[in-house]
Design a protein around this motif. Structure first.
Motif, PDB file in Angstrom:
ATOM      1  N   SER A  95       3.560  11.651   9.606  1.00 38.57           N
ATOM      2  CA  SER A  95       4.709  11.189  10.197  1.00 38.57           C
ATOM      3  C   SER A  95       5.024   9.892  10.444  1.00 38.57           C
ATOM      4  N   ASN A 127       8.143  17.071   8.959  1.00 45.16           N
ATOM      5  CA  ASN A 127       7.063  18.035   9.599  1.00 45.16           C
ATOM      6  C   ASN A 127       7.304  19.398   9.290  1.00 45.16           C
ATOM      7  N   ASP A 199      -0.156  19.585  19.037  1.00 50.68           N
ATOM      8  CA  ASP A 199      -0.198  18.083  19.267  1.00 50.68           C
ATOM      9  C   ASP A 199      -0.452  17.594  20.688  1.00 50.68           C
ATOM     10  N   VAL A 200       0.025  16.344  21.060  1.00 51.47           N
ATOM     11  CA  VAL A 200      -0.166  15.872  22.409  1.00 51.47           C
ATOM     12  C   VAL A 200       1.016  16.135  23.279  1.00 51.47           C
ATOM     13  N   THR A 207       5.820  18.507  23.640  1.00 49.26           N
ATOM     14  CA  THR A 207       4.803  18.000  23.017  1.00 49.26           C
ATOM     15  C   THR A 207       5.232  17.282  21.845  1.00 49.26           C
ATOM     16  N   LYS A 208       4.393  16.363  21.052  1.00 51.39           N
ATOM     17  CA  LYS A 208       5.131  15.551  20.140  1.00 51.39           C
ATOM     18  C   LYS A 208       5.602  16.571  18.730  1.00 51.39           C
ATOM     19  N   GLU A 209       4.930  17.513  18.750  1.00 53.53           N
ATOM     20  CA  GLU A 209       5.268  18.677  17.666  1.00 53.53           C
ATOM     21  C   GLU A 209       6.956  18.945  18.149  1.00 53.53           C
ATOM     22  N   LYS A 212       9.287  16.169  17.585  1.00 49.91           N
ATOM     23  CA  LYS A 212       9.474  15.960  16.079  1.00 49.91           C
ATOM     24  C   LYS A 212      10.796  16.960  15.623  1.00 49.91           C
TER      25      LYS A 212
END
Ligand code: 2RA
Length: 336
Positions: A95, A127, A199-200, A207-209, A212
């Motif tokens: 990433s 991703n 992810d966080v 979340t970061k996911e 994304k």
């Protein structure tokens, strides 16, 4: 054509080798790089035994044409200059550079031409959850502009690499044998469970996911498309699934959508409810395509359509997409 794989011993690195061989990629030499721990490891490619070299800041990339990298964002950031300074094109699965303005973020079925503008010789691989979604969104966008998307993901353990898959297998065996389970790769035990966190968390409680999927989709589709995601880890080995709701500017019928999916690059329509035909991760791991089913009108939105899609996270979600970027660049004379 001299190709390097950075992170050769990881799950995606191993898939790079399989995909390069499977597609008879036009290479004359393959060089494998890894961490100090992986250095010296023997890996077979096309019947030839290759030895993993330790990635270092030296001139090892002097004659490399293409570097396929999947060794974590930190490594990509640290070694990008070393890898590209002699002219190698770095196709990076981390990433690290995806949202950099001077780095194209590419899914060949959707925005291949963006590869033509890579001033840093870096192309970012999106991703996995974004890749499979935009492959499916592309034919819908061509029918009518997509204004917003809601997506719930069902993400396989492979997202945490080989250790994530192994942990799921071990937990499953432990449960069957009435033993305690070990939890390392995920926040909680994954076997017999669902974890609504990949992810966080960020400051907006996505979340970061999930962010994304919001940010990467907009960049790849060059669009103001708004994506709200709920990313969930599920006890599946290596294919991700997604429930997708799209809202378009003009209404699209399921018949129009199915026809578009059936003709779309990289998509296979599996949609025959009467015969219980729909995509399932158990049967689609290892395949190249994004499989789409359960296509229907969104009952809650007159301009809405909903569908289900499944794709292999390590293959199209990572290694295959990167190799397809390389194939496109060679075909267009961007790498020679
Ligand atoms: C995951 N997409 O599934 C992330 C990283 N591969 O865990």
């Amino acid at each position: 054509m001299k190709v390097a794989i950075v992170g050769a011993s990881g799950a995606v690195g191993q898939e790079f080798l399989r995909v390069l061989e499977e597609r008879n990629f036009p290479l004359d030499e393959l060089v494998l790089f890894g961490s100090k721990r992986s250095a010296g490891k023997k890996i077979t490619f096309k019947g030839q035994q290759l030895t993993v070299k330790e990635l270092q800041h030296n001139d090892d990339f002097k004659d490399i044409d293409i570097a396929l990298t999947s060794a974590g964002g930190g490594t990509s950031k640290e070694y990008a200059e070393t890898i590209t300074k002699h002219g190698a094109v770095m196709i990076d699965n981390s990433s690290a550079f995806r949202m950099d303005d001077d780095v194209p973020l590419v899914v060949p079925e959707v925005n291949a031409a963006d590869c033509k503008n890579a001033p840093r010789n870096i192309i970012a691989n999106p991703n996995c959850t974004t890749i499979q979604m935009v492959v499916a969104l592309k034919p819908i966008e061509e029918l009518s502009h997509i204004k917003r998307v809601h997506v719930s993901t069902y993400q396989a353990s492979s997202g945490a690499g080989a250790s994530g898959m192994q942990e799921l297998e071990d937990q499953t065996k432990a449960i069957v044998n009435g033993e305690d389970t070990k939890v390392e790769a995920f926040q909680y035990q994954l076997a017999m469970n669902l974890i609504p966190q990949v992810d966080v968390f960020t400051d907006n409680d996505y979340t970061k996911e999930e962010m994304k999927m919001f940010n990467e989709t907009r960049k790849i589709m060059h669009s103001d498309i708004a994506v709200s995601a709920m990313c969930v880890r599920v006890p599946i080995l290596r294919a991700h699934s997604e429930s997708v709701w799209v809202e378009t500017e003009a209404p699209i019928t399921p018949v129009q959508a199915k026809e578009a999916f059936s003709k779309a690059d990289g998509v296979i329509l599996m949609d025959d409810p009467a015969n219980k035909e729909y995509p399932m991760p158990l049967f689609l791991a290892g395949k190249d395509e994004v499989f789409v089913g359960r296509v229907r009108q969104d009952l809650a939105n007159p301009n809405g359509l909903t569908f289900w899609c499944v794709s292999d996270q390590i293959k199209k979600g990572a290694a295959l997409n990167a190799v397809q970027i390389a194939e496109y660049m060679i075909k267009e004379g961007l790498i020679n």
